[in-house]
Design a protein around this motif. Structure first.
Motif, PDB file in Angstrom:
ATOM      1  N   LEU A  25       0.607  -1.349   0.067  1.00 17.89           N
ATOM      2  CA  LEU A  25      -0.212  -0.427   0.025  1.00 17.89           C
ATOM      3  C   LEU A  25       1.250   1.123  -0.130  1.00 17.89           C
ATOM      4  O   LEU A  25       1.576   1.239   0.874  1.00 17.89           O
ATOM      5  CB  LEU A  25      -1.059   0.376   1.019  1.00 17.89           C
ATOM      6  N   TRP A  26       1.085   1.864  -1.496  1.00 17.78           N
ATOM      7  CA  TRP A  26       2.334   2.646  -1.311  1.00 17.78           C
ATOM      8  C   TRP A  26       1.130   4.179  -1.206  1.00 17.78           C
ATOM      9  O   TRP A  26       0.207   4.539  -2.508  1.00 17.78           O
ATOM     10  CB  TRP A  26       2.667   3.002  -2.342  1.00 17.78           C
ATOM     11  N   ILE A  99      -6.466   5.051   5.967  1.00 17.61           N
ATOM     12  CA  ILE A  99      -5.150   4.001   5.079  1.00 17.61           C
ATOM     13  C   ILE A  99      -5.649   2.179   6.210  1.00 17.61           C
ATOM     14  O   ILE A  99      -5.211   2.031   6.204  1.00 17.61           O
ATOM     15  CB  ILE A  99      -3.561   4.598   6.050  1.00 17.61           C
ATOM     16  N   ILE A 103      -6.275  -1.156   4.129  1.00 16.13           N
ATOM     17  CA  ILE A 103      -5.570  -2.138   5.118  1.00 16.13           C
ATOM     18  C   ILE A 103      -6.184  -3.682   5.562  1.00 16.13           C
ATOM     19  O   ILE A 103      -6.904  -4.809   4.893  1.00 16.13           O
ATOM     20  CB  ILE A 103      -4.823  -1.700   6.297  1.00 16.13           C
ATOM     21  N   LEU A 118       3.242  -0.678   4.334  1.00 17.30           N
ATOM     22  CA  LEU A 118       3.094   0.258   4.019  1.00 17.30           C
ATOM     23  C   LEU A 118       4.391   0.762   3.273  1.00 17.30           C
ATOM     24  O   LEU A 118       5.363   0.747   4.119  1.00 17.30           O
ATOM     25  CB  LEU A 118       2.448   0.659   5.120  1.00 17.30           C
ATOM     26  N   ALA A 128       3.099   5.796   6.383  1.00 12.57           N
ATOM     27  CA  ALA A 128       3.466   5.133   6.658  1.00 12.57           C
ATOM     28  C   ALA A 128       4.258   4.781   7.676  1.00 12.57           C
ATOM     29  O   ALA A 128       2.969   3.946   8.337  1.00 12.57           O
ATOM     30  CB  ALA A 128       4.459   4.519   5.354  1.00 12.57           C
ATOM     31  N   GLY A 132       1.612   2.199  10.513  1.00 12.27           N
ATOM     32  CA  GLY A 132       2.003   1.412  10.227  1.00 12.27           C
ATOM     33  C   GLY A 132       2.582   0.858  12.395  1.00 12.27           C
ATOM     34  O   GLY A 132       2.706   0.107  12.782  1.00 12.27           O
ATOM     35  N   HIS A 135      -0.988   0.340  13.724  1.00  9.42           N
ATOM     36  CA  HIS A 135      -1.652  -0.376  13.585  1.00  9.42           C
ATOM     37  C   HIS A 135      -1.762  -1.435  14.346  1.00  9.42           C
ATOM     38  O   HIS A 135      -0.820  -2.177  15.023  1.00  9.42           O
ATOM     39  CB  HIS A 135      -1.733  -0.657  12.608  1.00  9.42           C
ATOM     40  N   ILE A 142       7.588  -1.409   6.552  1.00  7.02           N
ATOM     41  CA  ILE A 142       6.882  -0.163   5.966  1.00  7.02           C
ATOM     42  C   ILE A 142       8.788   0.251   5.479  1.00  7.02           C
ATOM     43  O   ILE A 142       9.942   0.090   5.723  1.00  7.02           O
ATOM     44  CB  ILE A 142       6.887   0.879   8.056  1.00  7.02           C
TER      45      ILE A 142
END
Length: 228
Positions: A25-26, A99, A103, A118, A128, A132, A135, A142
């Motif tokens: 996921l960018w 975000i 996920i 991420l 990110a 990250g 989360h 990451i």
């Protein structure tokens, strides 16, 4: 290449194979959009044994104070060139939720959290790191490019133990005038002091991406993205 929308952030989806086992996921930088890093996929030289879904979301459009209130795609507002002062906490947390939702959608689609990376550039890299480390499910890694750690003073109380050992790749240009490398180094030292696993690379470049960097990202991704 597919365009994703529905109730989530609109995004571009690109898959390297039919039976996807991992997701990257960018997040793009300030003023760009999800198209910005799509071309990098073919340059990464990933193992053909690993089929990856790349998702490039578009940040919401919002006024950005430092750019005279001009409306552009941004993960959060920036008020001053000193990026860690007067931070847009509400904007950062709103983007964090968006975000996190992406996920969770990947998890619902069968990709275990431990196989989700991420990644992001500049503001996207800051997100990110922010998302990250907080989360609640363990992530694969990451990638933080040309960025810094936002809301750094809150990390010690907000970091989730699920990602206490998440591998972090930080990369920065020595001539970056947008996010000074000194600020990125401070973020790196804060993360190291908190016992995070940080792999650090510096490049002779400005606020951008270079060929040598892409090669190093490829090496790191191939280390993380192991065949099942």
């Amino acid at each position: 290449m597919t365009i994703l929308s529905t109730n989530y952030l609109p995004a571009i989806k690109l898959e390297t194979g039919t039976n996807v086992t991992h997701t990257v996921l960018w997040m793009h930088g300030l003023g760009a959009d999800g198209n910005d890093f799509v071309p990098i996929v073919k340059e990464l030289k990933l193992s053909p044994e690993v089929h990856v879904r790349f998702i490039f979301p578009h940040a919401p459009a919002r006024p950005v104070t430092i750019n005279n209130g001009f409306v552009m795609r941004a993960w959060y507002d920036i008020c001053r060139s000193d990026l860690n002062s007067h931070e847009d906490k509400l904007g950062i947390r709103d983007s964090q939720k968006a975000i996190d939702a992406l996920i969770e959608r990947e998890i619902l689609n069968g990709i275990a959290s431990e196989r989700i990376i991420l990644a992001g550039f500049s503001q996207g890299g800051a997100m990110a790191l922010h998302v990250g480390l907080r989360h609640e499910k363990k992530l694969a890694g990451i990638i933080a490019l040309s960025c810094y750690l936002p809301l750094a003073e809150m990390l010690s109380v907000e970091a989730h133990p699920a990602n206490a050992s998440v591998p972090i790749l930080m990369m920065h240009g020595t001539h970056d005038s947008i996010v000074p490398i000194s600020q990125a180094r401070m973020s790196r030292e804060l993360l190291l002091a908190a016992n995070y696993q940080v792999k650090w690379h510096e490049y002779t470049m400005e606020h951008s991406v270079c060929i040598n960097q892409i090669e190093d990202i490829s090496t790191w991704l191939n280390w993380i993205l192991q065949p099942l």
